[in-house]
Design a protein around this motif. Structure first.
Motif, PDB file in Angstrom:
ATOM      1  N   ASP A 143     -71.649 -22.837   7.255  1.00  0.00           N
ATOM      2  CA  ASP A 143     -70.797 -23.851   6.606  1.00  0.00           C
ATOM      3  C   ASP A 143     -69.387 -23.823   7.178  1.00  0.00           C
ATOM      4  OD1 ASP A 143     -72.664 -25.013   4.897  1.00  0.00           O
ATOM      5  OD2 ASP A 143     -72.185 -23.655   3.237  1.00  0.00           O
ATOM      6  N   ARG A 144     -68.830 -22.637   7.291  1.00  0.00           N
ATOM      7  CA  ARG A 144     -67.452 -22.494   7.773  1.00  0.00           C
ATOM      8  C   ARG A 144     -67.286 -22.971   9.211  1.00  0.00           C
ATOM      9  NH1 ARG A 144     -65.801 -16.517   5.286  1.00  0.00           N
ATOM     10  NH2 ARG A 144     -65.569 -17.241   3.132  1.00  0.00           N
ATOM     11  N   ALA A 145     -68.362 -22.830  10.022  1.00  0.00           N
ATOM     12  CA  ALA A 145     -68.286 -23.198  11.435  1.00  0.00           C
ATOM     13  C   ALA A 145     -68.787 -24.629  11.696  1.00  0.00           C
ATOM     14  CB  ALA A 145     -69.094 -22.218  12.277  1.00  0.00           C
ATOM     15  N   GLY A 146     -69.250 -25.303  10.651  1.00  0.00           N
ATOM     16  CA  GLY A 146     -69.772 -26.647  10.828  1.00  0.00           C
ATOM     17  C   GLY A 146     -71.124 -26.704  11.507  1.00  0.00           C
ATOM     18  N   ILE A 147     -71.931 -25.684  11.287  1.00  0.00           N
ATOM     19  CA  ILE A 147     -73.252 -25.577  11.906  1.00  0.00           C
ATOM     20  C   ILE A 147     -74.318 -25.947  10.887  1.00  0.00           C
ATOM     21  CG2 ILE A 147     -74.901 -23.967  12.949  1.00  0.00           C
ATOM     22  CD1 ILE A 147     -72.568 -22.399  14.053  1.00  0.00           C
ATOM     23  N   LYS A 148     -75.371 -26.578  11.351  1.00  0.00           N
ATOM     24  CA  LYS A 148     -76.498 -26.933  10.478  1.00  0.00           C
ATOM     25  C   LYS A 148     -77.235 -25.669  10.052  1.00  0.00           C
ATOM     26  CE  LYS A 148     -77.083 -31.138  13.177  1.00  0.00           C
ATOM     27  NZ  LYS A 148     -76.087 -30.813  14.193  1.00  0.00           N
ATOM     28  N   LYS A 149     -77.776 -25.691   8.842  1.00  0.00           N
ATOM     29  CA  LYS A 149     -78.485 -24.527   8.283  1.00  0.00           C
ATOM     30  C   LYS A 149     -79.968 -24.813   8.178  1.00  0.00           C
ATOM     31  CE  LYS A 149     -75.919 -25.020   4.766  1.00  0.00           C
ATOM     32  NZ  LYS A 149     -75.205 -24.979   3.503  1.00  0.00           N
ATOM     33  N   CYS A 150     -80.760 -23.771   8.442  1.00  0.00           N
ATOM     34  CA  CYS A 150     -82.219 -23.865   8.287  1.00  0.00           C
ATOM     35  C   CYS A 150     -82.693 -22.766   7.371  1.00  0.00           C
ATOM     36  CB  CYS A 150     -82.913 -23.725   9.623  1.00  0.00           C
ATOM     37  SG  CYS A 150     -82.502 -25.012  10.781  1.00  0.00           S
ATOM     38  N   VAL A 178     -80.310 -19.863  11.273  1.00  0.00           N
ATOM     39  CA  VAL A 178     -81.452 -19.498  10.454  1.00  0.00           C
ATOM     40  C   VAL A 178     -81.150 -18.112   9.895  1.00  0.00           C
ATOM     41  CG1 VAL A 178     -83.934 -19.065  10.386  1.00  0.00           C
ATOM     42  CG2 VAL A 178     -83.001 -20.803  11.951  1.00  0.00           C
ATOM     43  N   GLY A 179     -81.121 -18.035   8.580  1.00  0.00           N
ATOM     44  CA  GLY A 179     -80.812 -16.762   7.942  1.00  0.00           C
ATOM     45  C   GLY A 179     -81.319 -16.736   6.520  1.00  0.00           C
ATOM     46  N   ASP A 180     -80.909 -15.721   5.808  1.00  0.00           N
ATOM     47  CA  ASP A 180     -81.295 -15.581   4.415  1.00  0.00           C
ATOM     48  C   ASP A 180     -80.593 -16.652   3.578  1.00  0.00           C
ATOM     49  OD1 ASP A 180     -81.189 -12.941   5.859  1.00  0.00           O
ATOM     50  OD2 ASP A 180     -82.344 -12.354   4.112  1.00  0.00           O
ATOM     51  N   THR A 181     -81.326 -17.274   2.670  1.00  0.00           N
ATOM     52  CA  THR A 181     -80.773 -18.321   1.822  1.00  0.00           C
ATOM     53  C   THR A 181     -79.627 -17.777   0.972  1.00  0.00           C
ATOM     54  OG1 THR A 181     -82.943 -19.331   1.697  1.00  0.00           O
ATOM     55  CG2 THR A 181     -81.344 -20.034   0.059  1.00  0.00           C
ATOM     56  N   GLY A 182     -78.516 -18.515   0.960  1.00  0.00           N
ATOM     57  CA  GLY A 182     -77.378 -18.131   0.137  1.00  0.00           C
ATOM     58  C   GLY A 182     -76.629 -16.916   0.647  1.00  0.00           C
ATOM     59  N   SER A 183     -76.946 -16.482   1.832  1.00  0.00           N
ATOM     60  CA  SER A 183     -76.354 -15.258   2.374  1.00  0.00           C
ATOM     61  C   SER A 183     -75.081 -15.541   3.151  1.00  0.00           C
ATOM     62  CB  SER A 183     -77.361 -14.582   3.300  1.00  0.00           C
ATOM     63  OG  SER A 183     -77.511 -15.368   4.469  1.00  0.00           O
ATOM     64  N   SER A 184     -74.527 -14.487   3.696  1.00  0.00           N
ATOM     65  CA  SER A 184     -73.342 -14.619   4.539  1.00  0.00           C
ATOM     66  C   SER A 184     -73.645 -15.457   5.775  1.00  0.00           C
ATOM     67  CB  SER A 184     -72.824 -13.236   4.944  1.00  0.00           C
ATOM     68  OG  SER A 184     -73.791 -12.509   5.659  1.00  0.00           O
ATOM     69  N   ASP A 185     -74.914 -15.517   6.192  1.00  0.00           N
ATOM     70  CA  ASP A 185     -75.305 -16.359   7.329  1.00  0.00           C
ATOM     71  C   ASP A 185     -75.018 -17.824   7.022  1.00  0.00           C
ATOM     72  OD1 ASP A 185     -76.543 -14.019   8.445  1.00  0.00           O
ATOM     73  OD2 ASP A 185     -78.306 -14.448   7.233  1.00  0.00           O
ATOM     74  N   MET A 186     -75.420 -18.255   5.840  1.00  0.00           N
ATOM     75  CA  MET A 186     -75.265 -19.656   5.452  1.00  0.00           C
ATOM     76  C   MET A 186     -73.799 -20.012   5.202  1.00  0.00           C
ATOM     77  SD  MET A 186     -78.302 -20.842   5.666  1.00  0.00           S
ATOM     78  CE  MET A 186     -78.715 -19.670   6.930  1.00  0.00           C
ATOM     79  N   MET A 233     -74.227 -27.959  24.529  1.00  0.00           N
ATOM     80  CA  MET A 233     -75.487 -27.225  24.558  1.00  0.00           C
ATOM     81  C   MET A 233     -75.895 -26.895  23.133  1.00  0.00           C
ATOM     82  SD  MET A 233     -78.041 -25.598  26.079  1.00  0.00           S
ATOM     83  CE  MET A 233     -77.605 -25.788  27.775  1.00  0.00           C
ATOM     84  N   LYS A 234     -77.139 -27.185  22.808  1.00  0.00           N
ATOM     85  CA  LYS A 234     -77.678 -26.867  21.493  1.00  0.00           C
ATOM     86  C   LYS A 234     -78.192 -25.434  21.478  1.00  0.00           C
ATOM     87  CE  LYS A 234     -78.970 -31.552  20.345  1.00  0.00           C
ATOM     88  NZ  LYS A 234     -80.043 -32.453  19.914  1.00  0.00           N
ATOM     89  N   ALA A 235     -78.052 -24.801  20.310  1.00  0.00           N
ATOM     90  CA  ALA A 235     -78.479 -23.417  20.178  1.00  0.00           C
ATOM     91  C   ALA A 235     -78.909 -23.143  18.743  1.00  0.00           C
ATOM     92  CB  ALA A 235     -77.353 -22.468  20.572  1.00  0.00           C
ATOM     93  N   VAL A 236     -79.671 -22.072  18.601  1.00  0.00           N
ATOM     94  CA  VAL A 236     -80.090 -21.587  17.295  1.00  0.00           C
ATOM     95  C   VAL A 236     -79.610 -20.144  17.166  1.00  0.00           C
ATOM     96  CG1 VAL A 236     -82.049 -21.076  15.799  1.00  0.00           C
ATOM     97  CG2 VAL A 236     -82.113 -23.089  17.286  1.00  0.00           C
ATOM     98  N   PHE A 237     -78.935 -19.872  16.069  1.00  0.00           N
ATOM     99  CA  PHE A 237     -78.478 -18.520  15.757  1.00  0.00           C
ATOM    100  C   PHE A 237     -79.406 -17.936  14.700  1.00  0.00           C
ATOM    101  CE2 PHE A 237     -74.717 -20.592  17.371  1.00  0.00           C
ATOM    102  CZ  PHE A 237     -74.133 -19.614  18.165  1.00  0.00           C
ATOM    103  N   LEU A 238     -79.983 -16.780  14.996  1.00  0.00           N
ATOM    104  CA  LEU A 238     -80.912 -16.116  14.087  1.00  0.00           C
ATOM    105  C   LEU A 238     -80.295 -14.825  13.572  1.00  0.00           C
ATOM    106  CD1 LEU A 238     -84.127 -16.392  16.291  1.00  0.00           C
ATOM    107  CD2 LEU A 238     -83.457 -17.905  14.407  1.00  0.00           C
ATOM    108  N   ASP A 239     -80.378 -14.633  12.275  1.00  0.00           N
ATOM    109  CA  ASP A 239     -80.009 -13.350  11.693  1.00  0.00           C
ATOM    110  C   ASP A 239     -81.120 -12.357  12.042  1.00  0.00           C
ATOM    111  OD1 ASP A 239     -78.645 -11.463  10.006  1.00  0.00           O
ATOM    112  OD2 ASP A 239     -80.106 -11.912   8.443  1.00  0.00           O
ATOM    113  N   ARG A 240     -80.832 -11.081  12.000  1.00  0.00           N
ATOM    114  CA  ARG A 240     -81.852 -10.085  12.317  1.00  0.00           C
ATOM    115  C   ARG A 240     -82.608  -9.645  11.070  1.00  0.00           C
ATOM    116  NH1 ARG A 240     -82.124  -3.887  14.299  1.00  0.00           N
ATOM    117  NH2 ARG A 240     -81.582  -3.603  12.131  1.00  0.00           N
ATOM    118  N   ASP A 241     -81.938  -8.910  10.189  1.00  0.00           N
ATOM    119  CA  ASP A 241     -82.589  -8.301   9.030  1.00  0.00           C
ATOM    120  C   ASP A 241     -82.960  -9.364   7.999  1.00  0.00           C
ATOM    121  OD1 ASP A 241     -82.051  -5.933  10.363  1.00  0.00           O
ATOM    122  OD2 ASP A 241     -80.243  -5.510   9.200  1.00  0.00           O
ATOM    123  N   GLY A 242     -84.254  -9.486   7.752  1.00  0.00           N
ATOM    124  CA  GLY A 242     -84.741 -10.451   6.786  1.00  0.00           C
ATOM    125  C   GLY A 242     -85.078 -11.806   7.389  1.00  0.00           C
TER     126      GLY A 242
END
Length: 141
Positions: free
Chosen positions: A134-141, A122-130, A1-10
């Protein structure tokens, strides 16, 4: 199943510099964007560090109430989240759920039978989200 994870703040909205969960406001574009993901058949998850709970700025119940209010705001525009995953711990507490650790992503994977290689963050560029992506092997937007 495909999914998108969104950060909240920012990413979905902003706190306006405040520390209280009720200071959060959703960006105007967020409901339409989330609705578009819903319509594509993607699962959409919120994943967020909420260290202010652990630091005593507000309670977990207050945070959950704000999440509920955010979901009600999204629903007014026919958008929805398939789940909310959050870390309430203090910074550097050593938990595995606080981003950039991948505990929140693994919890969602297990609960929703996700293939993380087919997911996006999808999160803040260069943040803990990204870093977590990377650590989980997930694509970044």
């Amino acid at each position: 199943m495909k999914a998108v994870f969104l950060d909240r703040d920012g990413t979905i909205g902003e706190t306006g510099g405040g520390i209280h969960p009720f200071k959060f406001s959703t960006y105007k574009f967020s409901p339409k964007s989330i609705k578009a993901l819903n319509e594509l058949g993607l699962k959409v998850f919120l994943f967020t560090n909420q260290t202010r709970v652990g630091r005593g700025f507000f309670t977990e119940q207050e945070l959950l109430k704000r999440f509920q209010m955010m979901e009600e705001d999204l629903a007014k525009q026919s958008a929805y989240l398939n789940g909310i995953f959050y870390c309430p711990h203090k910074p550097n507490e050593g938990c595995q759920c606080q981003k950039p650790n991948i505990g929140l992503l693994l919890e969602a994977q297990k609960k929703h039978n996700l293939n993380l290689n087919e997911c996006y963050v999808v999160g803040d560029t260069g943040s803990s989200d990204m870093i977590a992506a990377d650590r989980a092997g997930i694509k970044k937007c």
